[in-house]
Design a protein around this motif. Sequence first.
Motif, PDB file in Angstrom:
ATOM      1  N   ILE A 222      58.545  74.039 -14.619  1.00  0.00           N
ATOM      2  CA  ILE A 222      57.221  73.892 -14.010  1.00  0.00           C
ATOM      3  C   ILE A 222      56.569  75.264 -13.908  1.00  0.00           C
ATOM      4  N   ASN A 223      55.356  75.382 -14.412  1.00  0.00           N
ATOM      5  CA  ASN A 223      54.583  76.613 -14.300  1.00  0.00           C
ATOM      6  C   ASN A 223      53.764  76.513 -13.016  1.00  0.00           C
ATOM      7  N   TYR A 224      54.076  77.352 -12.025  1.00  0.00           N
ATOM      8  CA  TYR A 224      53.537  77.086 -10.690  1.00  0.00           C
ATOM      9  C   TYR A 224      53.059  78.357 -10.004  1.00  0.00           C
ATOM     10  N   TRP A 225      52.497  78.158  -8.816  1.00  0.00           N
ATOM     11  CA  TRP A 225      52.005  79.275  -8.027  1.00  0.00           C
ATOM     12  C   TRP A 225      53.135  79.886  -7.201  1.00  0.00           C
ATOM     13  N   HIS A 226      52.956  81.133  -6.832  1.00  0.00           N
ATOM     14  CA  HIS A 226      53.935  81.808  -5.981  1.00  0.00           C
ATOM     15  C   HIS A 226      54.008  81.094  -4.637  1.00  0.00           C
ATOM     16  N   PRO A 227      55.205  80.967  -4.057  1.00  0.00           N
ATOM     17  CA  PRO A 227      55.337  80.240  -2.777  1.00  0.00           C
ATOM     18  C   PRO A 227      54.600  80.887  -1.612  1.00  0.00           C
ATOM     19  N   ALA A 228      54.189  82.138  -1.750  1.00  0.00           N
ATOM     20  CA  ALA A 228      53.419  82.790  -0.688  1.00  0.00           C
ATOM     21  C   ALA A 228      51.919  82.730  -0.964  1.00  0.00           C
ATOM     22  N   SER A 229      51.514  81.865  -1.887  1.00  0.00           N
ATOM     23  CA  SER A 229      50.091  81.725  -2.177  1.00  0.00           C
ATOM     24  C   SER A 229      49.374  81.141  -0.960  1.00  0.00           C
ATOM     25  N   ARG A 230      48.057  81.147  -1.000  1.00  0.00           N
ATOM     26  CA  ARG A 230      47.267  80.631   0.116  1.00  0.00           C
ATOM     27  C   ARG A 230      47.165  79.112   0.118  1.00  0.00           C
ATOM     28  N   MET A 231      47.798  78.477  -0.816  1.00  0.00           N
ATOM     29  CA  MET A 231      47.808  77.021  -0.883  1.00  0.00           C
ATOM     30  C   MET A 231      48.467  76.435   0.371  1.00  0.00           C
ATOM     31  N   LYS A 232      47.931  75.359   0.894  1.00  0.00           N
ATOM     32  CA  LYS A 232      48.524  74.718   2.060  1.00  0.00           C
ATOM     33  C   LYS A 232      49.922  74.216   1.729  1.00  0.00           C
ATOM     34  N   ASP A 233      50.811  74.284   2.717  1.00  0.00           N
ATOM     35  CA  ASP A 233      52.202  73.885   2.504  1.00  0.00           C
ATOM     36  C   ASP A 233      52.305  72.479   1.922  1.00  0.00           C
ATOM     37  N   GLU A 234      51.538  71.548   2.469  1.00  0.00           N
ATOM     38  CA  GLU A 234      51.608  70.160   1.999  1.00  0.00           C
ATOM     39  C   GLU A 234      51.286  70.076   0.516  1.00  0.00           C
ATOM     40  N   LYS A 235      50.219  70.733   0.108  1.00  0.00           N
ATOM     41  CA  LYS A 235      49.797  70.717  -1.291  1.00  0.00           C
ATOM     42  C   LYS A 235      50.869  71.339  -2.174  1.00  0.00           C
ATOM     43  N   TYR A 236      51.385  72.495  -1.760  1.00  0.00           N
ATOM     44  CA  TYR A 236      52.382  73.227  -2.547  1.00  0.00           C
ATOM     45  C   TYR A 236      53.617  72.363  -2.778  1.00  0.00           C
ATOM     46  N   GLN A 237      54.158  71.839  -1.708  1.00  0.00           N
ATOM     47  CA  GLN A 237      55.415  71.094  -1.790  1.00  0.00           C
ATOM     48  C   GLN A 237      55.225  69.733  -2.454  1.00  0.00           C
ATOM     49  N   LYS A 238      54.141  69.050  -2.130  1.00  0.00           N
ATOM     50  CA  LYS A 238      53.931  67.699  -2.651  1.00  0.00           C
ATOM     51  C   LYS A 238      53.803  67.690  -4.169  1.00  0.00           C
ATOM     52  N   GLN A 239      53.056  68.638  -4.718  1.00  0.00           N
ATOM     53  CA  GLN A 239      52.877  68.663  -6.166  1.00  0.00           C
ATOM     54  C   GLN A 239      54.198  68.882  -6.890  1.00  0.00           C
ATOM     55  N   LEU A 240      55.020  69.804  -6.396  1.00  0.00           N
ATOM     56  CA  LEU A 240      56.323  70.042  -7.013  1.00  0.00           C
ATOM     57  C   LEU A 240      57.189  68.788  -6.968  1.00  0.00           C
ATOM     58  N   LEU A 241      57.232  68.148  -5.811  1.00  0.00           N
ATOM     59  CA  LEU A 241      58.076  66.966  -5.665  1.00  0.00           C
ATOM     60  C   LEU A 241      57.554  65.808  -6.507  1.00  0.00           C
ATOM     61  N   ASP A 242      56.246  65.702  -6.656  1.00  0.00           N
ATOM     62  CA  ASP A 242      55.681  64.649  -7.508  1.00  0.00           C
ATOM     63  C   ASP A 242      56.075  64.853  -8.967  1.00  0.00           C
ATOM     64  N   ILE A 243      55.988  66.091  -9.443  1.00  0.00           N
ATOM     65  CA  ILE A 243      56.364  66.368 -10.839  1.00  0.00           C
ATOM     66  C   ILE A 243      57.851  66.103 -11.052  1.00  0.00           C
ATOM     67  N   TYR A 244      58.668  66.495 -10.078  1.00  0.00           N
ATOM     68  CA  TYR A 244      60.104  66.241 -10.193  1.00  0.00           C
ATOM     69  C   TYR A 244      60.381  64.743 -10.290  1.00  0.00           C
ATOM     70  N   LYS A 245      59.702  63.943  -9.481  1.00  0.00           N
ATOM     71  CA  LYS A 245      59.934  62.497  -9.513  1.00  0.00           C
ATOM     72  C   LYS A 245      59.472  61.883 -10.838  1.00  0.00           C
ATOM     73  N   ILE A 246      58.401  62.414 -11.423  1.00  0.00           N
ATOM     74  CA  ILE A 246      57.966  61.956 -12.738  1.00  0.00           C
ATOM     75  C   ILE A 246      59.062  62.212 -13.769  1.00  0.00           C
ATOM     76  N   TRP A 247      59.657  63.409 -13.720  1.00  0.00           N
ATOM     77  CA  TRP A 247      60.743  63.749 -14.652  1.00  0.00           C
ATOM     78  C   TRP A 247      61.952  62.838 -14.440  1.00  0.00           C
ATOM     79  N   LYS A 248      62.314  62.615 -13.186  1.00  0.00           N
ATOM     80  CA  LYS A 248      63.486  61.768 -12.887  1.00  0.00           C
ATOM     81  C   LYS A 248      63.292  60.351 -13.401  1.00  0.00           C
ATOM     82  N   ALA A 249      62.047  59.908 -13.425  1.00  0.00           N
ATOM     83  CA  ALA A 249      61.775  58.529 -13.828  1.00  0.00           C
ATOM     84  C   ALA A 249      61.778  58.334 -15.337  1.00  0.00           C
ATOM     85  N   LYS A 250      61.777  59.434 -16.101  1.00  0.00           N
ATOM     86  CA  LYS A 250      61.712  59.333 -17.565  1.00  0.00           C
ATOM     87  C   LYS A 250      63.042  58.895 -18.142  1.00  0.00           C
TER      88      LYS A 250
END
Length: 222
Positions: free
Chosen positions: A194-222
């Motif tokens: 996953i090409n992603y933002w640094h964990p100390a970015s100004r992105m809200k925690d919910e947004k940061y974590q949710k997007q990563l977990l969503d992509i992971y679940k997409i991969w797991k479902a393949k």
Amino acid sequence: MFKTEKEFDSIISKEWGEPVIWDGITNLESYMKTSPKILWILKEGNEHKKENRNHREFHQNVKIYSKWKSTYKNIILSSYGILNNLEYKDLPPLNDEAMINDDIVLDKTALINVNKNGGGGHANHTLIELNYTKHKAILLQQIEGINPDVIINCSRVNRLFNDVAEKYRLEKKEYSSEYNKTINYAYNSEKLLINYWHPASRMKDEKYQKQLLDIYKIWKAK
């Protein structure tokens, strides 16, 4: 693949020159027992003291750094969600000991920096890109030695994403989130990148974590 991290530390010291920050698998015994194996690729350590440092030891006790949550909150919670196949809404709280319940999540992960000489409070992206150009072969060798299943590239070096995708013959995809941002990722049956933002970015925690977990679940479902 390098034989031991101690041997690879010597290679890193010669390649980057001292003072250097050694990095890699936080706790080898815990990492080898963990599935999936997660690697975070970051930019550089904040290094104000001009001396060698071992980030593996630091990651076993990050709470000694007063501002640890600014970077490691997103790393710990996202990693916990991946390791337990959770959605964002199901993530438990992170305590002030940098643990979730009694789980030392960082012990189960690997974390490396592109610039292993460290930097200041604000990353110099030009310098980080130069580090990748100069040390690409060693960085790719380190990734191969760590042998992760999930790689989260937070270095913001797009060439690293492309080179790792090519190395492991990963199929590239785009993920469009509810936040109207497109995220590049790549995968095969064995690895997710996953090409992603640094964990100390100004992105809200919910947004940061949710997007990563969503992509992971997409991969797991393949």
